[in-house]
Design an enzyme around this catalytic site. Structure first.
Site, PDB file in Angstrom:
ATOM      1  N   HIS A   6       0.126 -12.211   1.412  1.00 45.66           N
ATOM      2  CA  HIS A   6      -0.624 -11.270   0.576  1.00 45.66           C
ATOM      3  C   HIS A   6      -0.754 -11.754  -0.857  1.00 45.66           C
ATOM      4  CE1 HIS A   6      -1.331  -6.658  -0.156  1.00 45.66           C
ATOM      5  NE2 HIS A   6      -2.445  -7.369  -0.187  1.00 45.66           N
TER       6      HIS A   6
ATOM      7  N   TYR B  66       0.832  -1.194   0.000  1.00 52.17           N
ATOM      8  CA  TYR B  66       0.000   0.000   0.000  1.00 52.17           C
ATOM      9  C   TYR B  66       0.875   1.255   0.000  1.00 52.17           C
ATOM     10  CZ  TYR B  66      -3.528  -3.413   1.527  1.00 52.17           C
ATOM     11  OH  TYR B  66      -4.347  -4.512   1.642  1.00 52.17           O
TER      12      TYR B  66
END
Length: 342
Positions: free
Chosen positions: A144, A59
């Site tokens: 992830h 992010y």
């Protein structure tokens, strides 16, 4: 703020606020915001009672974690739950080399992402995240993006899953069993890899983005029943399917990170019409729907500004009549086996 306590293995578990904070937007997702804007957004979430915060190295290519660092610096460590992710390492771009995520994250560090689900790669990722976050401990670690959406094909995904189960999974299992973290799992955009991992290992939690929502419930076929059976907790990311369940079926609405196709817009318009007949905002129903499932412990919509955080709390507090769920099922807009309040 309502909370849900999860404790699968008797290690004290985790107490989640039903409304959590997904920190991708403060990594300058789709548009740049200032450090002060990000801090104000996180602070407002805290003031409203949010105590679960989820971030990731991806992010903002590290920016989200460093902004969470500033925010958490004066917060007592026992007062919040923090998760981040493993599976990607960030390396500095060489001179003249273009960074990753151009067009998705704006005004972020010049970094390239390197998938690494090995034992050593996961341990290095944890070390780097601790430094960016400025904390001494992380409660939950998620592998992830072990999904076809990110790896391109089932064959490529299978290779990454094998790499993870042979290496990174064992690292996470050891960290949990040593008490370094409280839980681990995977943060994924598809439910099928979650089920595969749950069948292959001893997972605690899955962060499932966009795949159990008011718009789609295929995860009820086998994965969510397995989660209940195993005591696995589910955190729902993307409850608005990238925005279309919040904005409605208007031109340019987003679904799965891209402009929504017509068949999605048509279905959303029908859902919205039912909500309006019952005097309910569709976004409120979209937030509360996943929380009806017994495996779900938190819902984490993103927020890039104070107004969005406040809107998420409004959705969490809204009153939803049971007749709304009944009509959605009767009209074929929701699965008959989807749990809803009596």
């Amino acid at each position: 703020m309502k909370t849900r306590h999860w404790d699968r293995i008797g290690n004290g578990g985790v107490r989640f606020t039903e409304l959590g904070f997904g920190a991708a937007p403060i990594g300058n997702l789709y548009r740049a915001i200032s450090d002060d804007q990000a801090h104000a957004t996180l602070s407002r979430a805290w003031d409203l009672g949010v105590r679960y915060f989820d971030t990731a190295p991806l992010y903002g290519l590290g920016l989200s974690e460093t902004r969470v660092n500033r925010f958490l610096r004066d917060k007592p460590r026992d007062d919040y739950v923090l998760s981040t992710k493993v599976g990607r390492l960030l390396r500095r771009c060489e001179p003249g080399e273009k960074r990753d995520c151009i067009g998705k994250f704006f005004e972020v560090p010049a970094r390239k992402e390197v998938y690494d689900y090995t034992h050593d790669g996961v341990m290095r990722s944890v070390e780097f995240s601790l430094e960016r976050l400025g904390v001494d401990s992380i409660d939950i670690l998620f592998a992830h993006d072990l999904d076809i959406f990110n790896h391109g094909s089932q064959e490529a995904l299978d290779a990454k899953l094998d790499e993870f189960m042979a290496g990174g999974y064992k690292a996470l299992l050891s960290l949990r069993d040593q008490g370094v973290i409280k839980a681990f799992g995977a943060g994924v955009n598809e439910w099928q890899p979650c089920q595969s991992m749950a069948e292959r290992g001893d997972f605690d939690l899955f962060l499932l983005a966009g795949r159990y929502t008011l718009l789609e419930q295929q995860a009820l076929e086998s994965f969510l029943p397995l989660a209940v059976q195993r005591g696995i907790g589910i955190i729902i990311g993307g409850p608005y399917n990238s925005g279309v369940l919040a904005t409605g079926a208007k031109p340019g609405a987003f679904y799965n990170y891209d402009p929504a196709p017509q068949h999605i817009l048509d279905r959303v318009a029908r859902i919205d019409a039912v909500c309006k007949r019952h005097g309910v905002r569709m976004v409120d129903a979209a937030f509360q729907f996943p929380l009806c499932h017994p495996a779900v412990v938190s819902v984490i919509p993103g927020g890039q500004g104070v107004a969005e955080v406040e809107a998420n709390l409004d959705a969490a507090r809204a009153s939803i009549p049971s007749a709304l769920w009944a009509e959605l099922k009767a009209d074929g807009l929701m699965r008959d086996d989807a749990p809803v309040p009596a």
